[in-house]
Design a protein around this motif. Sequence first.
Motif, PDB file in Angstrom:
ATOM      1  N   UNK A 275       0.830  -1.208   0.000  1.00 35.36           N
ATOM      2  CA  UNK A 275       0.000   0.000   0.000  1.00 35.36           C
ATOM      3  C   UNK A 275       0.863   1.256   0.000  1.00 35.36           C
ATOM      4  N   UNK A 276       1.968   1.226   0.737  1.00 36.63           N
ATOM      5  CA  UNK A 276       2.878   2.372   0.762  1.00 36.63           C
ATOM      6  C   UNK A 276       3.489   2.647  -0.603  1.00 36.63           C
ATOM      7  N   UNK A 277       3.875   1.595  -1.299  1.00 28.02           N
ATOM      8  CA  UNK A 277       4.436   1.759  -2.643  1.00 28.02           C
ATOM      9  C   UNK A 277       3.376   2.336  -3.588  1.00 28.02           C
TER      10      UNK A 277
ATOM     11  N   UNK B 173       1.443  12.232  -9.507  1.00 24.97           N
ATOM     12  CA  UNK B 173       0.270  13.079  -9.676  1.00 24.97           C
ATOM     13  C   UNK B 173       0.459  14.484  -9.138  1.00 24.97           C
ATOM     14  N   UNK B 174       0.924  14.624  -7.929  1.00 26.45           N
ATOM     15  CA  UNK B 174       0.995  15.928  -7.285  1.00 26.45           C
ATOM     16  C   UNK B 174       2.387  16.513  -7.507  1.00 26.45           C
ATOM     17  N   UNK B 175       2.490  17.640  -8.203  1.00 28.98           N
ATOM     18  CA  UNK B 175       3.823  18.188  -8.450  1.00 28.98           C
ATOM     19  C   UNK B 175       4.432  18.898  -7.241  1.00 28.98           C
ATOM     20  N   UNK B 176       3.630  19.221  -6.226  1.00 27.72           N
ATOM     21  CA  UNK B 176       4.117  19.926  -5.045  1.00 27.72           C
ATOM     22  C   UNK B 176       3.611  19.198  -3.800  1.00 27.72           C
TER      23      UNK B 176
ATOM     24  N   UNK C   7       5.353  14.339  -0.546  1.00 30.02           N
ATOM     25  CA  UNK C   7       5.584  13.540   0.659  1.00 30.02           C
ATOM     26  C   UNK C   7       4.505  13.790   1.702  1.00 30.02           C
ATOM     27  N   UNK C   8       4.139  15.051   2.010  1.00 34.16           N
ATOM     28  CA  UNK C   8       3.045  15.238   2.977  1.00 34.16           C
ATOM     29  C   UNK C   8       1.716  14.647   2.503  1.00 34.16           C
ATOM     30  N   UNK C   9       1.421  14.770   1.223  1.00 32.75           N
ATOM     31  CA  UNK C   9       0.171  14.196   0.711  1.00 32.75           C
ATOM     32  C   UNK C   9       0.169  12.679   0.855  1.00 32.75           C
ATOM     33  N   UNK C  10       1.293  12.041   0.516  1.00 29.37           N
ATOM     34  CA  UNK C  10       1.392  10.589   0.652  1.00 29.37           C
ATOM     35  C   UNK C  10       1.335  10.174   2.118  1.00 29.37           C
TER      36      UNK C  10
ATOM     37  N   UNK D  88       5.926   4.897   1.665  1.00 31.96           N
ATOM     38  CA  UNK D  88       5.143   5.841   0.857  1.00 31.96           C
ATOM     39  C   UNK D  88       5.927   7.122   0.616  1.00 31.96           C
ATOM     40  N   UNK D  89       6.602   7.622   1.652  1.00 29.35           N
ATOM     41  CA  UNK D  89       7.367   8.863   1.506  1.00 29.35           C
ATOM     42  C   UNK D  89       8.544   8.679   0.555  1.00 29.35           C
ATOM     43  N   UNK D  90       9.249   7.580   0.671  1.00 31.73           N
ATOM     44  CA  UNK D  90      10.417   7.344  -0.187  1.00 31.73           C
ATOM     45  C   UNK D  90       9.989   7.084  -1.626  1.00 31.73           C
ATOM     46  N   UNK D  91       8.887   6.413  -1.826  1.00 27.12           N
ATOM     47  CA  UNK D  91       8.444   6.086  -3.180  1.00 27.12           C
ATOM     48  C   UNK D  91       8.020   7.328  -3.961  1.00 27.12           C
ATOM     49  N   UNK D  92       7.623   8.394  -3.266  1.00 31.02           N
ATOM     50  CA  UNK D  92       7.261   9.625  -3.984  1.00 31.02           C
ATOM     51  C   UNK D  92       8.446  10.218  -4.726  1.00 31.02           C
TER      52      UNK D  92
END
Length: 189
Positions: free
Chosen positions: A40-42, A51-54, A57-60, A74-78
């Motif tokens: 799920x994190x990946x 998707x989100x250009x800005x 990491x906080x969104x994920x 999730x943070x690293x995969x962004x």
Amino acid sequence: MIKRFLPTHDSIKQSRLLRWLGPRIHDPSLWHLNRRAVAKGVAIGAFFGLMVPVAQIPAAAVVSLFARANLWIAAVTTLISNPFTYGPIYYFAYRIGSSLIGAPRSVATLSDEAAAEHAVAALAWMSNIWHWITGIGRPLVLGMLLMAVTAGVIGYLAAQLFWRTRVLMKRRRQRHARAAQAAQAALRI
């Protein structure tokens, strides 16, 4: 190997910076490495990375909190999108979106006189934004959305497959080791 970089459960509970998140931050699946939370994190990281250009990491991280996905993964995969990959990602997203919409492959630019007129006009920015949205914006956003959803699904399935393959290989090695021990024990008798 990666576990040594992850914070301990006690250090998370003691953190003043994370206290405002309440009990949700203490959910073990946010921090432990297991098959479902990592997959799920990946998926979440790949989606928000494309998707989100800005503020990817906080969104994920916020979505990971509610989806009970591994927060660090999730943070690293962004980071699949970074300054080195923005150009190719946006180019392919535009190409995909324009082929789906049927928009022209190249974007018409304003002539020098038209650009000067728009710069002088008080509400030129509205015209420029509308031109961007109708010209390059729709195909780009559609392509980014399609790429993000596809990357999320592929990332989820790839993480599940990778985890399953590692477990099967570990079991196979254990089985072979037991068979070798049994064969050695039989030879000693």
